[in-house]
Scaffold this motif. Structure first.
Motif, PDB file in Angstrom:
ATOM      1  N   LEU A  13     -99.837  67.824 -97.160  1.00 43.46           N
ATOM      2  CA  LEU A  13     -98.816  67.215 -96.313  1.00 43.46           C
ATOM      3  C   LEU A  13     -97.625  66.726 -97.135  1.00 43.46           C
ATOM      4  N   GLN A  14     -97.904  66.138 -98.294  1.00 41.29           N
ATOM      5  CA  GLN A  14     -96.817  65.662 -99.152  1.00 41.29           C
ATOM      6  C   GLN A  14     -96.019  66.835 -99.716  1.00 41.29           C
ATOM      7  N   ARG A  17     -93.724  68.018 -97.031  1.00 46.43           N
ATOM      8  CA  ARG A  17     -92.611  67.093 -96.842  1.00 46.43           C
ATOM      9  C   ARG A  17     -91.578  67.270 -97.941  1.00 46.43           C
ATOM     10  N   ARG A  18     -92.040  67.429 -99.200  1.00 45.18           N
ATOM     11  CA  ARG A  18     -91.096  67.651-100.306  1.00 45.18           C
ATOM     12  C   ARG A  18     -90.372  68.981-100.147  1.00 45.18           C
ATOM     13  N   SER A  62     -87.135  65.022 -97.825  1.00 49.66           N
ATOM     14  CA  SER A  62     -87.573  63.736 -97.264  1.00 49.66           C
ATOM     15  C   SER A  62     -86.418  62.807 -97.028  1.00 49.66           C
ATOM     16  N   LYS A  98     -89.778  57.177 -97.973  1.00 55.23           N
ATOM     17  CA  LYS A  98     -90.878  57.842 -98.671  1.00 55.23           C
ATOM     18  C   LYS A  98     -92.175  57.051 -98.535  1.00 55.23           C
ATOM     19  N   LEU A 104     -93.443  57.506 -95.005  1.00 58.08           N
ATOM     20  CA  LEU A 104     -93.954  58.859 -94.817  1.00 58.08           C
ATOM     21  C   LEU A 104     -95.255  59.083 -95.583  1.00 58.08           C
ATOM     22  N   ASP A 105     -95.390  58.480 -96.767  1.00 62.61           N
ATOM     23  CA  ASP A 105     -96.650  58.566 -97.508  1.00 62.61           C
ATOM     24  C   ASP A 105     -97.789  57.944 -96.704  1.00 62.61           C
ATOM     25  N   ASP A 142     -98.607  60.272 -93.871  1.00 66.41           N
ATOM     26  CA  ASP A 142     -99.354  61.423 -94.377  1.00 66.41           C
ATOM     27  C   ASP A 142    -100.815  61.049 -94.625  1.00 66.41           C
TER      28      ASP A 142
END
Length: 68
Positions: free
Chosen positions: A27-28, A31-32, A36, A42, A45-46, A49
């Motif tokens: 997932l990360q 996103r990258r 983002s 961040k 979002l972390d 995730d």
């Protein structure tokens, strides 16, 4: 709990934790890949995730009392 059941439970938990970690990394990465926004976002979002990875990879267990 006997020794074999305990070992199996530890192995199950380890595998489940590994699946959650792999899903979080996936997932990360996505996103990258797609970008983002702001640095403050961040952290949010972390967290999202992580919650999504746990929700999709951990089993939901129910404990109940035996019915008479």
């Amino acid at each position: 709990m006997n020794l074999l059941a305990h070992a199996q439970e530890q192995a199950r938990r380890f595998n489940e934790d590994e699946a959650v970690q792999h899903e979080l990394e996936r997932l990360q990465f996505l996103r990258r890949l797609f970008g983002s926004g702001l640095p403050r976002q961040k952290e949010i979002l972390d967290d999202l995730d992580w919650q999504n990875a746990v929700r999709s990879r951990r089993q939901t267990r129910a404990i109940s009392l035996p019915l008479p």
